[in-house]
Design a protein around this motif. Structure first.
Motif, PDB file in Angstrom:
ATOM      1  N   ALA A 232      11.645  96.570  45.861  1.00 34.74           N
ATOM      2  CA  ALA A 232      11.033  95.485  46.642  1.00 34.74           C
ATOM      3  C   ALA A 232      11.744  94.157  46.436  1.00 34.74           C
ATOM      4  O   ALA A 232      11.871  93.365  47.375  1.00 34.74           O
ATOM      5  CB  ALA A 232       9.554  95.354  46.282  1.00 34.74           C
ATOM      6  N   ALA A 233      12.228  93.904  45.223  1.00 32.17           N
ATOM      7  CA  ALA A 233      12.909  92.640  44.936  1.00 32.17           C
ATOM      8  C   ALA A 233      14.179  92.482  45.770  1.00 32.17           C
ATOM      9  O   ALA A 233      14.605  91.370  46.063  1.00 32.17           O
ATOM     10  CB  ALA A 233      13.237  92.529  43.454  1.00 32.17           C
ATOM     11  N   LEU A 234      14.792  93.602  46.159  1.00 32.74           N
ATOM     12  CA  LEU A 234      16.000  93.571  46.977  1.00 32.74           C
ATOM     13  C   LEU A 234      15.705  93.790  48.464  1.00 32.74           C
ATOM     14  O   LEU A 234      16.628  93.890  49.276  1.00 32.74           O
ATOM     15  CB  LEU A 234      16.991  94.637  46.490  1.00 32.74           C
ATOM     16  N   GLY A 235      14.422  93.911  48.812  1.00 30.62           N
ATOM     17  CA  GLY A 235      14.052  94.146  50.206  1.00 30.62           C
ATOM     18  C   GLY A 235      14.293  95.579  50.641  1.00 30.62           C
ATOM     19  O   GLY A 235      14.354  95.857  51.829  1.00 30.62           O
ATOM     20  N   ARG A 236      14.395  96.499  49.683  1.00 31.73           N
ATOM     21  CA  ARG A 236      14.606  97.921  49.987  1.00 31.73           C
ATOM     22  C   ARG A 236      13.275  98.646  49.867  1.00 31.73           C
ATOM     23  O   ARG A 236      12.662  98.642  48.805  1.00 31.73           O
ATOM     24  CB  ARG A 236      15.626  98.521  49.033  1.00 31.73           C
ATOM     25  N   ILE A 237      12.843  99.245  50.971  1.00 37.95           N
ATOM     26  CA  ILE A 237      11.529  99.879  51.003  1.00 37.95           C
ATOM     27  C   ILE A 237      11.652 101.361  51.337  1.00 37.95           C
ATOM     28  O   ILE A 237      12.539 101.773  52.084  1.00 37.95           O
ATOM     29  CB  ILE A 237      10.596  99.170  52.005  1.00 37.95           C
ATOM     30  N   ALA A 238      10.755 102.148  50.770  1.00 36.44           N
ATOM     31  CA  ALA A 238      10.721 103.587  51.018  1.00 36.44           C
ATOM     32  C   ALA A 238      10.066 103.855  52.368  1.00 36.44           C
ATOM     33  O   ALA A 238       9.193 103.091  52.809  1.00 36.44           O
ATOM     34  CB  ALA A 238       9.956 104.292  49.905  1.00 36.44           C
ATOM     35  N   PRO A 239      10.443 104.947  53.033  1.00 38.56           N
ATOM     36  CA  PRO A 239       9.871 105.233  54.349  1.00 38.56           C
ATOM     37  C   PRO A 239       8.360 105.468  54.328  1.00 38.56           C
ATOM     38  O   PRO A 239       7.713 105.332  55.348  1.00 38.56           O
ATOM     39  CB  PRO A 239      10.611 106.490  54.818  1.00 38.56           C
ATOM     40  N   GLN A 240       7.809 105.799  53.150  1.00 34.18           N
ATOM     41  CA  GLN A 240       6.373 106.047  53.058  1.00 34.18           C
ATOM     42  C   GLN A 240       5.569 104.769  52.830  1.00 34.18           C
ATOM     43  O   GLN A 240       4.348 104.801  52.860  1.00 34.18           O
ATOM     44  CB  GLN A 240       6.068 107.016  51.896  1.00 34.18           C
ATOM     45  N   SER A 241       6.235 103.658  52.609  1.00 32.16           N
ATOM     46  CA  SER A 241       5.524 102.402  52.339  1.00 32.16           C
ATOM     47  C   SER A 241       4.813 101.930  53.611  1.00 32.16           C
ATOM     48  O   SER A 241       5.243 102.219  54.729  1.00 32.16           O
ATOM     49  CB  SER A 241       6.500 101.330  51.863  1.00 32.16           C
ATOM     50  N   PRO A 242       3.715 101.196  53.450  1.00 38.09           N
ATOM     51  CA  PRO A 242       3.001 100.690  54.632  1.00 38.09           C
ATOM     52  C   PRO A 242       3.879  99.842  55.549  1.00 38.09           C
ATOM     53  O   PRO A 242       3.777  99.932  56.772  1.00 38.09           O
ATOM     54  CB  PRO A 242       1.862  99.858  54.028  1.00 38.09           C
ATOM     55  N   LEU A 243       4.773  99.038  54.963  1.00 40.80           N
ATOM     56  CA  LEU A 243       5.655  98.209  55.789  1.00 40.80           C
ATOM     57  C   LEU A 243       6.613  99.075  56.596  1.00 40.80           C
ATOM     58  O   LEU A 243       6.785  98.870  57.808  1.00 40.80           O
ATOM     59  CB  LEU A 243       6.420  97.207  54.932  1.00 40.80           C
ATOM     60  N   ALA A 244       7.236 100.046  55.944  1.00 41.51           N
ATOM     61  CA  ALA A 244       8.177 100.917  56.659  1.00 41.51           C
ATOM     62  C   ALA A 244       7.465 101.699  57.758  1.00 41.51           C
ATOM     63  O   ALA A 244       7.987 101.839  58.874  1.00 41.51           O
ATOM     64  CB  ALA A 244       8.866 101.870  55.689  1.00 41.51           C
ATOM     65  N   ARG A 245       6.261 102.183  57.461  1.00 42.45           N
ATOM     66  CA  ARG A 245       5.510 102.930  58.485  1.00 42.45           C
ATOM     67  C   ARG A 245       5.207 102.040  59.685  1.00 42.45           C
ATOM     68  O   ARG A 245       5.206 102.512  60.822  1.00 42.45           O
ATOM     69  CB  ARG A 245       4.232 103.511  57.882  1.00 42.45           C
ATOM     70  N   ALA A 246       4.958 100.748  59.445  1.00 45.25           N
ATOM     71  CA  ALA A 246       4.703  99.827  60.556  1.00 45.25           C
ATOM     72  C   ALA A 246       5.982  99.567  61.359  1.00 45.25           C
ATOM     73  O   ALA A 246       5.932  99.415  62.583  1.00 45.25           O
ATOM     74  CB  ALA A 246       4.135  98.508  60.026  1.00 45.25           C
ATOM     75  N   LEU A 247       7.122  99.517  60.673  1.00 42.53           N
ATOM     76  CA  LEU A 247       8.385  99.172  61.339  1.00 42.53           C
ATOM     77  C   LEU A 247       9.035 100.345  62.069  1.00 42.53           C
ATOM     78  O   LEU A 247       9.636 100.154  63.130  1.00 42.53           O
ATOM     79  CB  LEU A 247       9.376  98.620  60.310  1.00 42.53           C
ATOM     80  N   ILE A 248       8.968 101.542  61.509  1.00 38.94           N
ATOM     81  CA  ILE A 248       9.696 102.691  62.064  1.00 38.94           C
ATOM     82  C   ILE A 248       9.288 102.931  63.518  1.00 38.94           C
ATOM     83  O   ILE A 248       8.118 103.014  63.849  1.00 38.94           O
ATOM     84  CB  ILE A 248       9.482 103.944  61.196  1.00 38.94           C
TER      85      ILE A 248
END
Length: 165
Positions: free
Chosen positions: A120-136
């Motif tokens: 998270a500190a580098l702005g790298r998120i896993a595909p299962q994260s709530p943010l990634a799910r919203a963006l994909i």
């Protein structure tokens, strides 16, 4: 202490329980795959160093490294490499860097990467994260709602590009 009083077998010498493995598919970027391989090499070197110690009565450090090696080897076996250049053009997906702006106009960039590479500190998120799910699946110009414990934030997608790994 005499070796006669050292217990060679028993709970002190049993392997540590394995670390839990994620049930999600193990998608990895080229950078993430290289990082896993580097981590395995570093762990193997650490295990060699620990085994070469003159005083080895405390085997816990070795057992911990052996457990970590088992974990990384399992992650490498289950790795599904994804080429960021294969991401759908103009669409937020695994292996893309997405620049967004919140309601205040504050811009941030996020990279959707594998679980082992997420930071998270580098702005790298896993595909299962709530943010990634919203963006994909979203495209430039779209707005998405990121549901967080602190409240929902609306983000506008400003740019999408494949990762340069």
């Amino acid at each position: 202490m005499s070796r006669a009083f050292v217990k060679e077998d028993g709970p002190d010498n049993e392997p540590l329980p394995d670390l839990p493995i994620s049930p999600h598919p193990n998608y990895v970027t080229p950078r993430g795959l290289a990082a896993l391989r580097d981590r395995l090499a570093a762990l193997q070197a650490e295990l060699s160093r620990l085994r070469a110690r003159a005083e080895r009565l405390d085997r816990l450090p070795e057992r911990a490294v052996e457990r970590d090696i088992r974990y990384v080897e399992a992650r490498l076996r289950s790795a599904i490499p994804v080429d960021p250049n294969d991401a759908p053009p103009g669409e937020a997906a695994f292996g893309t860097r997405i620049t967004v702006a919140d309601e205040d106009g504050t811009e941030q960039a996020f990279e959707i990467v594998g679980e082992d590479e997420a930071d998270a500190a580098l702005g790298r998120i896993a595909p299962q994260s709530p943010l990634a799910r919203a963006l994909i699946g979203a495209r430039v110009g779209d707005t998405v709602d990121w549901k967080r414990p602190a409240g929902t934030v609306t983000l506008e997608l400003l740019a999408i590009e494949p990762l340069r790994c």
